[in-house]
Write an enzyme that holds these catalytic residues in place. Structure first.
Site, PDB file in Angstrom:
ATOM      1  N   LYS A 139       0.841  -1.203   0.000  1.00  0.00           N
ATOM      2  CA  LYS A 139       0.000   0.000   0.000  1.00  0.00           C
ATOM      3  C   LYS A 139       0.876   1.253   0.000  1.00  0.00           C
ATOM      4  CE  LYS A 139      -0.266  -0.262   5.021  1.00  0.00           C
ATOM      5  NZ  LYS A 139      -1.054  -0.799   6.144  1.00  0.00           N
ATOM      6  N   ARG A 198     -11.462   0.266  14.195  1.00  0.00           N
ATOM      7  CA  ARG A 198     -11.398   0.933  12.889  1.00  0.00           C
ATOM      8  C   ARG A 198     -12.454   0.324  11.977  1.00  0.00           C
ATOM      9  NH1 ARG A 198      -5.491   1.293  10.094  1.00  0.00           N
ATOM     10  NH2 ARG A 198      -5.905  -0.890   9.671  1.00  0.00           N
ATOM     11  N   HIS A 233      -6.796  -7.119  12.564  1.00  0.00           N
ATOM     12  CA  HIS A 233      -5.531  -6.373  12.625  1.00  0.00           C
ATOM     13  C   HIS A 233      -5.205  -6.048  14.073  1.00  0.00           C
ATOM     14  CE1 HIS A 233      -2.290  -4.036  11.035  1.00  0.00           C
ATOM     15  NE2 HIS A 233      -2.809  -2.854  11.297  1.00  0.00           N
ATOM     16  N   ARG A 248       0.761 -10.850   6.916  1.00  0.00           N
ATOM     17  CA  ARG A 248       0.724  -9.642   6.072  1.00  0.00           C
ATOM     18  C   ARG A 248       1.916  -8.758   6.452  1.00  0.00           C
ATOM     19  NH1 ARG A 248      -4.556  -9.481   8.515  1.00  0.00           N
ATOM     20  NH2 ARG A 248      -3.757  -7.743   9.737  1.00  0.00           N
ATOM     21  N   TYR A 283      16.883  31.091   4.900  1.00  0.00           N
ATOM     22  CA  TYR A 283      15.785  31.962   5.341  1.00  0.00           C
ATOM     23  C   TYR A 283      15.915  32.246   6.839  1.00  0.00           C
ATOM     24  CZ  TYR A 283      13.349  31.021   0.954  1.00  0.00           C
ATOM     25  OH  TYR A 283      13.001  30.923  -0.366  1.00  0.00           O
ATOM     26  N   CYS A 305      15.210  24.563   2.930  1.00  0.00           N
ATOM     27  CA  CYS A 305      14.299  25.176   1.965  1.00  0.00           C
ATOM     28  C   CYS A 305      13.384  24.100   1.387  1.00  0.00           C
ATOM     29  CB  CYS A 305      15.083  25.831   0.833  1.00  0.00           C
ATOM     30  SG  CYS A 305      16.353  26.982   1.395  1.00  0.00           S
ATOM     31  N   ASP A 344      13.203  23.152  -1.690  1.00  0.00           N
ATOM     32  CA  ASP A 344      13.855  22.347  -2.731  1.00  0.00           C
ATOM     33  C   ASP A 344      15.339  22.110  -2.493  1.00  0.00           C
ATOM     34  OD1 ASP A 344      11.426  22.606  -4.387  1.00  0.00           O
ATOM     35  OD2 ASP A 344      12.057  24.699  -4.501  1.00  0.00           O
TER      36      ASP A 344
HETATM   37  C1  LIG Z   1      -0.266  -1.819   6.756  1.00  0.00           C
HETATM   38  C2  LIG Z   1      -0.875  -3.070   7.197  1.00  0.00           C
HETATM   39  C3  LIG Z   1      -0.082  -4.220   7.397  1.00  0.00           C
HETATM   40  C4  LIG Z   1       1.429  -4.233   7.253  1.00  0.00           C
HETATM   41  O1  LIG Z   1       2.030  -3.688   8.397  1.00  0.00           O
HETATM   42  P1  LIG Z   1       3.612  -3.755   8.616  1.00  0.00           P
HETATM   43  O2  LIG Z   1       3.788  -3.302  10.014  1.00  0.00           O
HETATM   44  O3  LIG Z   1       4.222  -2.819   7.633  1.00  0.00           O
HETATM   45  O4  LIG Z   1       4.030  -5.161   8.387  1.00  0.00           O
HETATM   46  C5  LIG Z   1      -0.735  -5.397   7.715  1.00  0.00           C
HETATM   47  N1  LIG Z   1      -2.083  -5.430   7.855  1.00  0.00           N
HETATM   48  C6  LIG Z   1      -2.860  -4.337   7.700  1.00  0.00           C
HETATM   49  C7  LIG Z   1      -4.338  -4.452   7.889  1.00  0.00           C
HETATM   50  C8  LIG Z   1      -2.289  -3.121   7.383  1.00  0.00           C
HETATM   51  O5  LIG Z   1      -3.065  -2.047   7.240  1.00  0.00           O
END
Ligand SMILES: *Cc1c(COP(=O)(O)O)cnc(C)c1O
Length: 369
Positions: free
Chosen positions: A37, A135, A164, A220, A264, A309, A311
């Site tokens: 992502k 969430r 999660h 994941r 600056y 800055c 850039d």
């Molecule tokens: C982003 C995400 C992950 C991956 O997390 P990491 O800490 O980068 O491994 C896994 N599951 C869900 C639902 C996420 O949103």
């Protein structure tokens, strides 16, 4: 003047991604969903996804449908799960492109059912269970009712169930056990309705490594895939390689007289005659205006001076360097290194914030793969 097409670029080492995948698979002994992502946390989603699949990942995970579309348009055919929300047009496109969606509420169930009926084609979903992140997700006690409703829709296929963890970086946090228990109760309820879906997943990077009981049959992983640490204060084993290096070329090197101001607000003044270099990277590229920025030039740490800055950034050099000299913003040069976790500590940010916010105008150059 310079032998590269850009004075500022990222090098993304796809061999590192592939290598990291192989180690994750070996150490977790669990099939892998590579999380790509936010453009693979700024590294480049299509290329990283391709390397991850080569490295043995069987699933790809993204946050938004548009990210799944980008992977499909990049020629990637591996299964893709969209972890977040999708609009009705996106549901139609998910059906057409064989992208799996998260089903996380009664509203998503009604939407998916309506679109799948209209298309007369199957939509694959993973049921998202709310276990303590607060969430997205259906409560464990509603999981069985959802499964029955979904199975009554012949065009929606439940291919997975997931949740999660909110505190997996703290393996001793009691919330981990509580979330696992709630997840297991949802699994029990699903089993009671007939069968468990094929894919069961709960672990992100931290959980995959710190909490083996959360691996189920898919992990994941985002951070470790890219060689980013799980916690910024804890090194990964040596065999994990950082995928990202950020480099620039010195675009100016001049001797400023004592008392000459820099930047600056004239926040810095040369204390004596000083060599001041300019690098073509600023807060518009993803650096931040905090004290303590530095880069590597000639194998030495050179502090930023004056306010950054948009850039450009001015740096104090120990001696003159030729224009075009290589500058390392993130990575290794000689015996010195500045890694993403160092910048994250300096910025009081997560590593993902540091890499995801490196602006798109900085070209990504892909090595290996
Ligand atoms: C982003 C995400 C992950 C991956 O997390 P990491 O800490 O980068 O491994 C896994 N599951 C869900 C639902 C996420 O949103």
């Amino acid at each position: 003047m310079m032998d590269v097409s850009s004075p500022l670029w990222l090098e993304i080492d796809l061999n590192a991604v592939q290598n990291n995948c192989a180690h994750i698979l070996r150490e977790t002994q669990t099939p892998l969903m590579a999380i790509v992502k936010a453009d693979a946390y700024g590294h480049g989603a299509v290329e990283v996804a391709r390397a991850a699949v080569k490295g043995g990942a069987v699933w790809l995970g993204v946050a938004r449908f548009g990210e799944a579309r980008e992977l499909r348009e990049g020629g990637i055919r591996a299964p893709i799960l969209v972890l977040g929300a999708a609009t009705s047009n996106e549901v139609d496109e998910a059906i057409a492109r064989d992208v799996t969606l998260a089903l996380y509420s009664f509203e998503t169930l009604e939407l998916y059912a309506a679109r799948a009926r209209r298309a007369s084609l199957p939509l694959k979903i993973h049921l998202k269970v709310e276990t303590g992140m607060g969430r997205l997700g259906v409560f464990p006690e509603d999981a069985a009712a959802f499964a029955r409703r979904v199975r009554a829709e012949k065009n929606i296929l439940i291919d997975g169930v997931f949740s999660h963890l909110a505190a997996a970086e703290e393996p001793d946090n009691l919330l981990n056990a509580l979330q696992l228990k709630r997840f297991q109760s949802a699994l029990g309820a699903l089993q009671g309705t007939g069968a468990l879906p094929r894919w069961i997943h709960l672990a992100n990077s931290a959980a995959a490594f710190y909490l083996p009981q959360t691996r189920f049959n898919l992990v994941r992983v985002g951070n470790v895939l890219l060689g980013l640490r799980i916690r910024i204060d804890e090194p990964l084993p040596e065999h994990y390689k950082p995928a990202l290096t950020w480099k620039a070329r010195l675009v100016s090197c001049r001797r400023l007289p004592a008392g000459w101001s820099v930047g600056y607000g004239a926040e810095y003044t040369a204390r004596q005659e000083e060599w001041i270099g300019v690098i073509p990277a600023g807060y518009g590229d993803g650096l931040r205006r905090v004290d303590g920025n530095a880069v590597l030039i000639g194998g030495e740490v050179c502090p930023a001076v004056g306010r950054l800055c948009l850039d450009q950034t001015m740096v104090l050099l120990p001696r003159a360097y030729p224009i075009g000299e290589e500058v390392v913003i993130i990575g290794r040069q000689g015996a010195r290194s500045i890694w993403v976790h160092d910048l994250a500590a300096l910025y009081r940010a997560s590593q993902v914030e540091v890499t995801s916010l490196i602006h798109r105008r900085v070209p990504r150059i892909f090595l290996g793969g």
